[in-house]
Structure formats: structure tokens, C-alpha cells
Scaffold this motif. Sequence first.
Motif, short mmCIF file in Angstrom:
data_model
loop_
_atom_site.label_atom_id
_atom_site.label_comp_id
_atom_site.label_asym_id
_atom_site.label_seq_id
_atom_site.Cartn_x
_atom_site.Cartn_y
_atom_site.Cartn_z
N UNK A 154 -3.04 0.45 -3.82
CA UNK A 154 -2.66 -0.88 -3.36
C UNK A 154 -2.17 -1.98 -4.29
N UNK A 201 0.94 -1.31 -0.12
CA UNK A 201 0.09 0.21 0.07
C UNK A 201 1.04 1.37 0.06
N UNK A 204 4.66 -0.13 8.75
CA UNK A 204 4.73 1.17 7.77
C UNK A 204 5.98 1.53 7.72
N UNK A 205 6.49 2.44 6.71
CA UNK A 205 7.76 2.72 6.47
C UNK A 205 7.69 4.47 7.56
N UNK A 210 -6.17 13.39 7.37
CA UNK A 210 -5.86 11.85 7.83
C UNK A 210 -5.37 11.27 6.53
N UNK A 211 -4.79 10.04 7.00
CA UNK A 211 -4.15 9.27 6.06
C UNK A 211 -5.26 8.57 4.98
N UNK A 255 -0.43 -3.94 9.30
CA UNK A 255 0.40 -3.27 8.53
C UNK A 255 1.63 -3.11 9.28
N UNK A 302 -5.73 6.33 1.45
CA UNK A 302 -5.17 5.19 0.68
C UNK A 302 -5.01 5.90 -0.85
N UNK A 349 -0.70 11.41 3.51
CA UNK A 349 -1.31 12.31 4.32
C UNK A 349 -1.21 13.98 4.16
N UNK A 360 -0.15 5.22 1.30
CA UNK A 360 -1.01 6.06 1.72
C UNK A 360 -0.32 7.48 1.81
N UNK A 365 3.16 7.23 2.72
CA UNK A 365 3.62 6.17 3.63
C UNK A 365 3.58 5.11 3.00
N UNK A 417 2.93 14.10 2.90
CA UNK A 417 3.69 13.18 3.37
C UNK A 417 3.16 11.70 2.97
#
Lengths: 113, 113
Positions: free
Chosen positions: A49, A34, A103-104, A43-44, A101, A46, A38, A36, A90, A88
Motif C-alpha cells: 500500500x 493498494x 478497483x481495477x 481470499x483477497x 475503494x 493485501x 487473490x 491486492x 488487483x 490474480x
Amino acid sequence: AQSVSQHNHHVILSEAASLELGCNYSYGGTVNLFWYVQYPGQHLQLLLKYFSGDPLVKGIKGFEAEFIKSKFSFNLRKPSVQWSDTAEYFCAVMHSGTYKYIFGTGTRLKVLA
Amino acid sequence: ETGVTQTPRHLVMGMTNKKSLKCEQHLGHNAMYWYKQSAKKPLELMFVYNFKEQTENNSVPSRFSPECPNSSHLFLHLHTLQPEDSALYLCASSQVSGYNEQFFGPGTRLTVL
């Protein structure tokens, strides 16, 4: 331990420049992938995917990502960025068959008008 | 209301206070999550609830106490926090099976004085 690496922490581009954000993961099994985004103060959301099939995935707002299994990578691309892409980004990996998940650390993109 | 909502959006508390964060999802999902987002660190998964049962506690200190009374609501009770607990706390929800992408709320910005 499984991990996700986003090597670019901060990226600054001018409008119309091309974008590629790197994402590498360490898990060797079957994964779902995925990206994402922001936006400032939001909010985050998608972006796109990958679960299976065509490794080139197209998402919203002209973004795409390519899954290269041999390189454990899922890089995000956009041929021409806009000022509104400042956000940003992710990368996240989910082991297939689970719902967790990893995340990076995120890449902060600033696009100059 | 649609999606995932969180209240309050901002919270300032002293180290001796007790407060609670609330999350509600309107998507009919059966899994809910708490994440901690700190600067320069990956999103940290804190807790996972699956059909109201806690299935994951990611080594979170006991000063954070989750509660999931039903599949739509998730709380995070806070007590005796430390300044290093200041962060953005994100709630997410998903279906457990199938294409289980997670949907995120806007977060609660917590500051511990």
C-alpha cells in the motif's frame, strides 16, 4: 467518473522472469493506493500500500510498486517471479479521507514452472 | 476465528428463494462492506456500513437487502434474484479513519438457477 485501469488482463511468464503489472487511475486529488492478490481458492490479501512518503513501496513476497503522481500510475513489479505467484492481482485506489475503494478489473498471472 | 469470515461459502438458489449471506469480522473494525465480484469486471462496491449505519448504497437493486445489527456482523438478504446475480460476494471491513485498508473475507459463491 473515477476509474482504475489495469491494461494487462492475462500475463504468462516463466519462472525467474521479471514482472511489471500496470495500474493507472483517473482521480486527480490525493489518493491512497493498494495492490491486492487473490491466490486460487483464497481470499483477497493485501500485497502493499501507499499512503505518503517514499513513492517506492515494498510489500510482501518480494513485490514492490512505484507511485508516479505525474503519470497517475502505481505499477507493480517483481524482479523474479515464482510458480507460487500464480494468482490474480488487483489494483485499488482510495480517495484520501474516504474509505471507499475503486478497483481495477484485475490481472491474471500464470507462472510456468 | 480471526479476520473476516463468511458463510455459506457456496450457495445455489432458485429465482424464487429467499436466502441470506452472513459476514463476521473479528478485527475490531467499525466499517463493513459488501462487494460483488463477477468475471471480467471490477469488484463492484454494493453497500457500506459505518458504525452500523448504512452510508452507501451503490444503486443496488432492491432484491439485495443488507442488514448490520452491530459493528461485527453484516448480512445480505437475497430474494427473487436473477441468473445474472450469480457471482462471488465478498465482505470486507476496515477502520474508518487512519490507515483504513480493507480486509476481505473468502466470499460466498452464489449461483442463481
